[in-house]
Structure formats: structure tokens, C-alpha cells
Design a protein around this motif. Structure first.
Motif, PDB file in Angstrom:
ATOM      1  N   MET A  56    -119.611  13.178   3.192  1.00 21.66           N
ATOM      2  CA  MET A  56    -118.459  12.246   3.496  1.00 21.66           C
ATOM      3  C   MET A  56    -118.130  11.056   2.305  1.00 21.66           C
ATOM      4  O   MET A  56    -117.418  10.534   2.078  1.00 21.66           O
ATOM      5  N   LEU A  57    -119.482  10.966   1.732  1.00 19.32           N
ATOM      6  CA  LEU A  57    -119.669   9.907   0.582  1.00 19.32           C
ATOM      7  C   LEU A  57    -120.747  10.156  -0.064  1.00 19.32           C
ATOM      8  O   LEU A  57    -121.731  10.959   0.408  1.00 19.32           O
ATOM      9  N   TYR A  58    -120.947   9.739  -1.445  1.00 15.76           N
ATOM     10  CA  TYR A  58    -122.026   9.999  -2.374  1.00 15.76           C
ATOM     11  C   TYR A  58    -122.344   8.347  -2.862  1.00 15.76           C
ATOM     12  O   TYR A  58    -121.330   8.081  -3.692  1.00 15.76           O
ATOM     13  N   ALA A  79    -112.300  13.839   0.615  1.00 19.39           N
ATOM     14  CA  ALA A  79    -111.605  14.543   1.107  1.00 19.39           C
ATOM     15  C   ALA A  79    -110.704  15.286   0.194  1.00 19.39           C
ATOM     16  O   ALA A  79    -110.132  14.551  -0.884  1.00 19.39           O
ATOM     17  N   ASP A  80    -110.437  16.532   0.475  1.00 24.80           N
ATOM     18  CA  ASP A  80    -109.650  17.236  -0.283  1.00 24.80           C
ATOM     19  C   ASP A  80    -109.631  17.386  -1.671  1.00 24.80           C
ATOM     20  O   ASP A  80    -108.743  17.125  -2.569  1.00 24.80           O
ATOM     21  N   SER A 118    -110.247  14.755  -8.541  1.00 22.57           N
ATOM     22  CA  SER A 118    -110.069  13.592  -9.064  1.00 22.57           C
ATOM     23  C   SER A 118    -110.717  12.232  -8.191  1.00 22.57           C
ATOM     24  O   SER A 118    -111.156  12.454  -7.243  1.00 22.57           O
ATOM     25  N   LEU A 119    -110.493  11.128  -8.942  1.00 17.75           N
ATOM     26  CA  LEU A 119    -110.847   9.850  -8.371  1.00 17.75           C
ATOM     27  C   LEU A 119    -109.885   8.832  -8.064  1.00 17.75           C
ATOM     28  O   LEU A 119    -108.789   8.892  -8.994  1.00 17.75           O
ATOM     29  N   ARG A 120    -109.819   7.883  -7.433  1.00 21.42           N
ATOM     30  CA  ARG A 120    -109.147   6.752  -7.262  1.00 21.42           C
ATOM     31  C   ARG A 120    -110.258   5.557  -7.319  1.00 21.42           C
ATOM     32  O   ARG A 120    -111.487   5.499  -7.016  1.00 21.42           O
TER      33      ARG A 120
END
Length: 164
Positions: A56-58, A79-80, A118-120
Motif C-alpha cells: 500500500m506504500l513504500y 494504486a493502479d 507514474s508518480l504524483r
């Protein structure tokens, strides 16, 4: 130069020291975590490790040779094929390229190990250092936002095999 390490249980004491030592420094440019963050740190740390194991996270730390945490680079809301990037560097280590190096390394891990495409990221308009790190690491401005009542910007970055 500090080594990027994926968050582990034994990082807890050094990570808590990092957050305490830099609390005022961080609060000058990003919202303060609040007292509850520090009083409930051990429980929160264990929860993060559980969420990390579930994909869910890193979370990552930038640690010096002696184990001192000089920064952190995290991917949340995974996610996704996408995640949100966040990072912070200790005041005493700022300006040495650690954020840029850490973000580049996490981009590589995001593709190679976490399967992301992708990253935000977001930062306040007045956080010129963070905006510079995002620009140097291939993020592009994607719109305006408000962060804790302060004007900010959204950024995005597509990840490719070239990031490995």
C-alpha cells in the motif's frame, strides 16, 4: 553520501530522532505533524511496516554510515500503477543533493521493484527547494492546489524502463 534503505523495524529510533530534531525546520515549509505523531510513533511505525508489506506504500530512509537518518523518500497511496511521492531532508544535510539523489533512486525502485508507471507530488509555491528537486528529477507541473491553506502545485512524472 547517504544510502537509501527501505524502511525496517530497526529504523524506528533513528527515524524518530530525525523527525524530532528537524520538526521546527520542516514546519517552516510543510504542515507540522502534530504532537500525536511523536507520542504514538512506535504504533504508527509498526502500522507503516504492515501497510508496506501489503504494497500500500513504500517508505525509505536516507541513512549515513553510522545509521543516522538524514532524510526520507516515501511513496504513498499506491494504486493502479501510481503513487504519491513525498520526501524530507534533515536541515544539516540540506543542499547536498540528497533529495535529488533519493528521488531518482526511488523512481528506479518504483519501476523495477514496485511495478509503478507514474508518480504524483505536491509542494507549496514558496518551497523553492522542493520545486527544484521535482524539476531536476523529471516531474512536470500539472496544476494548482492548496496545502494546509497555502497555495501549492501538483506535479506528475511518467516512469519508464529508462528509469531503472
Amino acid at each position: 553520501m547517504a544510502a537509501l534503505e527501505r524502511l525496517r523495524p530497526d529504523h524506528a529510533p533513528a527515524l524518530l530522532a530525525f523527525e524530532r530534531e528537524n520538526r521546527a525546520y520542516f514546519a517552516a515549509s510543510i504542515p507540522d505533524r502534530g504532537d500525536d505523531y511523536f507520542s504514538g510513533f512506535d504504533v504508527r511505525h509498526a502500522g507503516l511496516l504492515t501497510d508496506q508489506a501489503a504494497g500500500m506504500l513504500y517508505f525509505h530512509v536516507l541513512a549515513d554510515d553510522d545509521g543516522t537518518v538524514l532524510g526520507r523518500v516515501n511513496l504513498v497511496d499506491v494504486a493502479d500503477g501510481s503513487a504519491e511521492l513525498g520526501y524530507r531532508i534533515a536541515e544539516r544535510a540540506a543542499g547536498r543533493g540528497l533529495a535529488t539523489s533519493g528521488v531518482r533512486q526511488v523512481c528506479a525502485l518504483a519501476v523495477a521493484d514496485y511495478g509503478l508507471t507514474s508518480l504524483r507530488a505536491m509542494t507549496t509555491l514558496d518551497n523553492t527547494g522542493s520545486r527544484a528537486v521535482l524539476a531536476r528529477t523529471g516531474f512536470v507541473e500539472a496544476g494548482r492546489t492548496t496545502l494546509s491553506g497555502r497555495p501549492g502545485l501538483h506535479f506528475t512524472r511518467r516512469l519508464t524502463d529508462a528509469d531503472r
